[in-house]
Design a protein around this motif. Structure first.
Motif, PDB file in Angstrom:
ATOM      1  N   ARG A 122       1.950  40.736  13.450  1.00  0.00           N
ATOM      2  CA  ARG A 122       1.018  41.865  13.441  1.00  0.00           C
ATOM      3  C   ARG A 122       1.605  42.971  12.572  1.00  0.00           C
ATOM      4  NH1 ARG A 122      -0.656  43.585  19.369  1.00  0.00           N
ATOM      5  NH2 ARG A 122      -2.053  44.883  18.117  1.00  0.00           N
ATOM      6  N   ASN A 123       0.903  43.287  11.508  1.00  0.00           N
ATOM      7  CA  ASN A 123       1.356  44.318  10.576  1.00  0.00           C
ATOM      8  C   ASN A 123       0.701  45.644  10.968  1.00  0.00           C
ATOM      9  OD1 ASN A 123       1.633  46.048   8.259  1.00  0.00           O
ATOM     10  ND2 ASN A 123       2.117  44.240   7.042  1.00  0.00           N
ATOM     11  N   ILE A 124       1.464  46.489  11.649  1.00  0.00           N
ATOM     12  CA  ILE A 124       0.900  47.733  12.176  1.00  0.00           C
ATOM     13  C   ILE A 124       0.519  48.693  11.055  1.00  0.00           C
ATOM     14  CG2 ILE A 124       1.408  49.773  13.571  1.00  0.00           C
ATOM     15  CD1 ILE A 124       3.068  48.020  15.389  1.00  0.00           C
ATOM     16  N   ARG A 134      -6.862  48.935  -0.248  1.00  0.00           N
ATOM     17  CA  ARG A 134      -6.833  47.476  -0.272  1.00  0.00           C
ATOM     18  C   ARG A 134      -5.601  47.034  -1.057  1.00  0.00           C
ATOM     19  NH1 ARG A 134     -12.502  45.351  -2.359  1.00  0.00           N
ATOM     20  NH2 ARG A 134     -11.448  43.369  -1.864  1.00  0.00           N
ATOM     21  N   LEU A 135      -4.800  46.171  -0.429  1.00  0.00           N
ATOM     22  CA  LEU A 135      -3.557  45.722  -1.044  1.00  0.00           C
ATOM     23  C   LEU A 135      -3.390  44.221  -0.834  1.00  0.00           C
ATOM     24  CD1 LEU A 135      -1.178  48.515   0.341  1.00  0.00           C
ATOM     25  CD2 LEU A 135      -2.065  48.371  -1.995  1.00  0.00           C
ATOM     26  N   PRO A 136      -2.637  43.559  -1.710  1.00  0.00           N
ATOM     27  CA  PRO A 136      -2.313  42.139  -1.487  1.00  0.00           C
ATOM     28  C   PRO A 136      -1.489  41.968  -0.212  1.00  0.00           C
ATOM     29  CG  PRO A 136      -1.861  42.792  -3.754  1.00  0.00           C
ATOM     30  CD  PRO A 136      -2.134  44.056  -2.995  1.00  0.00           C
ATOM     31  N   ASP A 137      -1.575  40.789   0.390  1.00  0.00           N
ATOM     32  CA  ASP A 137      -0.862  40.531   1.643  1.00  0.00           C
ATOM     33  C   ASP A 137       0.640  40.772   1.500  1.00  0.00           C
ATOM     34  OD1 ASP A 137      -3.239  39.864   2.813  1.00  0.00           O
ATOM     35  OD2 ASP A 137      -2.968  37.696   2.634  1.00  0.00           O
ATOM     36  N   ALA A 138       1.207  40.336   0.379  1.00  0.00           N
ATOM     37  CA  ALA A 138       2.653  40.494   0.181  1.00  0.00           C
ATOM     38  C   ALA A 138       3.052  41.962   0.131  1.00  0.00           C
ATOM     39  CB  ALA A 138       3.083  39.790  -1.105  1.00  0.00           C
ATOM     40  N   LEU A 143       5.405  46.867   2.600  1.00  0.00           N
ATOM     41  CA  LEU A 143       5.174  48.236   3.060  1.00  0.00           C
ATOM     42  C   LEU A 143       5.596  48.391   4.521  1.00  0.00           C
ATOM     43  CD1 LEU A 143       4.013  50.909   2.004  1.00  0.00           C
ATOM     44  CD2 LEU A 143       1.791  50.214   2.935  1.00  0.00           C
ATOM     45  N   ASN A 144       5.240  47.430   5.342  1.00  0.00           N
ATOM     46  CA  ASN A 144       5.631  47.471   6.751  1.00  0.00           C
ATOM     47  C   ASN A 144       7.152  47.412   6.892  1.00  0.00           C
ATOM     48  OD1 ASN A 144       4.311  47.155   9.634  1.00  0.00           O
ATOM     49  ND2 ASN A 144       6.045  45.756   9.594  1.00  0.00           N
ATOM     50  N   LEU A 145       7.786  46.535   6.100  1.00  0.00           N
ATOM     51  CA  LEU A 145       9.244  46.419   6.131  1.00  0.00           C
ATOM     52  C   LEU A 145       9.906  47.708   5.654  1.00  0.00           C
ATOM     53  CD1 LEU A 145      11.822  44.751   6.482  1.00  0.00           C
ATOM     54  CD2 LEU A 145      11.491  43.893   4.152  1.00  0.00           C
ATOM     55  N   ALA A 184      10.016  62.686   0.567  1.00  0.00           N
ATOM     56  CA  ALA A 184      10.479  61.901  -0.577  1.00  0.00           C
ATOM     57  C   ALA A 184      10.085  60.433  -0.425  1.00  0.00           C
ATOM     58  CB  ALA A 184      11.993  62.034  -0.727  1.00  0.00           C
ATOM     59  N   PHE A 185      10.193  59.910   0.794  1.00  0.00           N
ATOM     60  CA  PHE A 185       9.834  58.512   1.035  1.00  0.00           C
ATOM     61  C   PHE A 185       8.341  58.286   0.819  1.00  0.00           C
ATOM     62  CE2 PHE A 185       8.382  55.186   3.993  1.00  0.00           C
ATOM     63  CZ  PHE A 185       9.099  54.114   3.494  1.00  0.00           C
ATOM     64  N   VAL A 186       7.516  59.181   1.346  1.00  0.00           N
ATOM     65  CA  VAL A 186       6.063  59.047   1.173  1.00  0.00           C
ATOM     66  C   VAL A 186       5.687  59.168  -0.298  1.00  0.00           C
ATOM     67  CG1 VAL A 186       3.832  60.122   1.693  1.00  0.00           C
ATOM     68  CG2 VAL A 186       5.534  59.823   3.506  1.00  0.00           C
ATOM     69  N   LEU A 187       6.352  60.073  -1.020  1.00  0.00           N
ATOM     70  CA  LEU A 187       6.077  60.241  -2.446  1.00  0.00           C
ATOM     71  C   LEU A 187       6.443  58.973  -3.215  1.00  0.00           C
ATOM     72  CD1 LEU A 187       5.102  62.340  -4.531  1.00  0.00           C
ATOM     73  CD2 LEU A 187       7.493  63.007  -4.841  1.00  0.00           C
ATOM     74  N   ALA A 188       7.613  58.408  -2.925  1.00  0.00           N
ATOM     75  CA  ALA A 188       8.025  57.171  -3.587  1.00  0.00           C
ATOM     76  C   ALA A 188       7.067  56.029  -3.246  1.00  0.00           C
ATOM     77  CB  ALA A 188       9.452  56.810  -3.163  1.00  0.00           C
ATOM     78  N   GLN A 189       6.615  56.003  -2.008  1.00  0.00           N
ATOM     79  CA  GLN A 189       5.657  54.985  -1.592  1.00  0.00           C
ATOM     80  C   GLN A 189       4.346  55.127  -2.360  1.00  0.00           C
ATOM     81  OE1 GLN A 189       4.716  53.870   2.773  1.00  0.00           O
ATOM     82  NE2 GLN A 189       3.162  55.353   2.213  1.00  0.00           N
ATOM     83  N   GLY A 190       3.921  56.371  -2.584  1.00  0.00           N
ATOM     84  CA  GLY A 190       2.697  56.608  -3.337  1.00  0.00           C
ATOM     85  C   GLY A 190       2.794  56.078  -4.759  1.00  0.00           C
ATOM     86  N   PHE A 191       3.944  56.310  -5.409  1.00  0.00           N
ATOM     87  CA  PHE A 191       4.142  55.779  -6.761  1.00  0.00           C
ATOM     88  C   PHE A 191       4.134  54.253  -6.751  1.00  0.00           C
ATOM     89  CE2 PHE A 191       6.097  60.010  -7.736  1.00  0.00           C
ATOM     90  CZ  PHE A 191       5.248  60.332  -8.782  1.00  0.00           C
ATOM     91  N   PHE A 192       4.761  53.670  -5.738  1.00  0.00           N
ATOM     92  CA  PHE A 192       4.807  52.208  -5.640  1.00  0.00           C
ATOM     93  C   PHE A 192       3.410  51.617  -5.459  1.00  0.00           C
ATOM     94  CE2 PHE A 192       4.936  48.551  -2.691  1.00  0.00           C
ATOM     95  CZ  PHE A 192       5.543  47.624  -3.523  1.00  0.00           C
ATOM     96  N   LEU A 193       2.598  52.257  -4.616  1.00  0.00           N
ATOM     97  CA  LEU A 193       1.274  51.724  -4.316  1.00  0.00           C
ATOM     98  C   LEU A 193       0.261  51.987  -5.422  1.00  0.00           C
ATOM     99  CD1 LEU A 193       0.882  52.661  -0.531  1.00  0.00           C
ATOM    100  CD2 LEU A 193       1.493  50.448  -1.520  1.00  0.00           C
ATOM    101  N   SER A 194       0.528  52.962  -6.270  1.00  0.00           N
ATOM    102  CA  SER A 194      -0.453  53.353  -7.283  1.00  0.00           C
ATOM    103  C   SER A 194      -0.818  52.195  -8.206  1.00  0.00           C
ATOM    104  CB  SER A 194       0.067  54.536  -8.099  1.00  0.00           C
ATOM    105  OG  SER A 194       1.246  54.178  -8.805  1.00  0.00           O
TER     106      SER A 194
END
Length: 203
Positions: A122-124, A134-138, A143-145, A184-194
């Protein structure tokens, strides 16, 4: 506004600690009045700050319930943890317990994310965000990890600061360090997901 509301107990904890530290005699008298004898003057700021943080969390619960007749599970969990660890600090006049509170919360969140993914598939994070993006399963798995790892590292970092630096340094880190690293983590995550976000077809 919601971000500041969520941080209210931490902000008040910081403000009361600093105010009490700047007015040691008054803080000592107030702490002795509230918590009884056996309190040292140097303990008063952390004890008063802890008491206010507990009251502020109860206030958050009351405010949310009054407005929405429903309280998020995360807020109930935060209340339970601060009552247990903060209450122990007030009962035993020992700041060690409140210093462990952020770590307990971080490790609880990180553990839930990791165990849910590894043991129950279960990916919370996906369940929380898939209505918005919408993102690929991988990518959802990574992201969860990433969030689980971030919380586990933050819990360890909190203990490192608590046991390696002064109490005042830990209080500063609790607000500014924790908030800064989260941003900083959320910002880096935003760049990764973009790179995975689909463009709006209407644009």
């Amino acid at each position: 506004m919601k971000f500041l509301f969520d941080l209210l107990p931490v902000i008040l904890f910081f403000a009361v600690y600093k105010l009490a530290g700047a007015n040691e005699d008054a803080a000592f008298q107030l702490a002795a009045l509230w918590l009884g004898d056996g309190i040292g003057a140097r303990q008063a700021p952390i004890l008063l700050a802890t008491a206010i943080a507990i009251l502020a969390t109860f206030g958050q619960i009351a405010w949310v319930w009054t407005r929405h007749r429903k309280v998020d599970t995360m807020l109930w969990v935060s209340l339970a943890i601060i009552v247990v660890f903060g209450g122990a600090t007030l009962l035993f006049h020992n700041p060690t317990f409140i210093k462990w509170k952020p770590t307990a919360l971080y490790w609880l969140f990180g553990g839930v994310l990791a165990v849910s993914a590894l043991a129950f598939r279960r990916n919370i994070i996906r369940r929380m965000l898939e209505a918005q993006i919408r993102l690929p399963d991988a990518v959802w798995e990574r992201l969860n990890l990433a969030w689980a790892s971030f919380f586990l590292v933050m819990g360890a970092l909190n203990l490192y600061v608590a046991y390696s630096f002064s109490e005042e340094a830990w209080v500063n880190f609790k607000l500014f360090g924790g908030m800064g690293l989260m941003f900083a983590f959320v910002l880096a995550q935003g760049f990764f997901l973009s790179r995975y976000l689909e463009e709006d077809p209407q644009q």
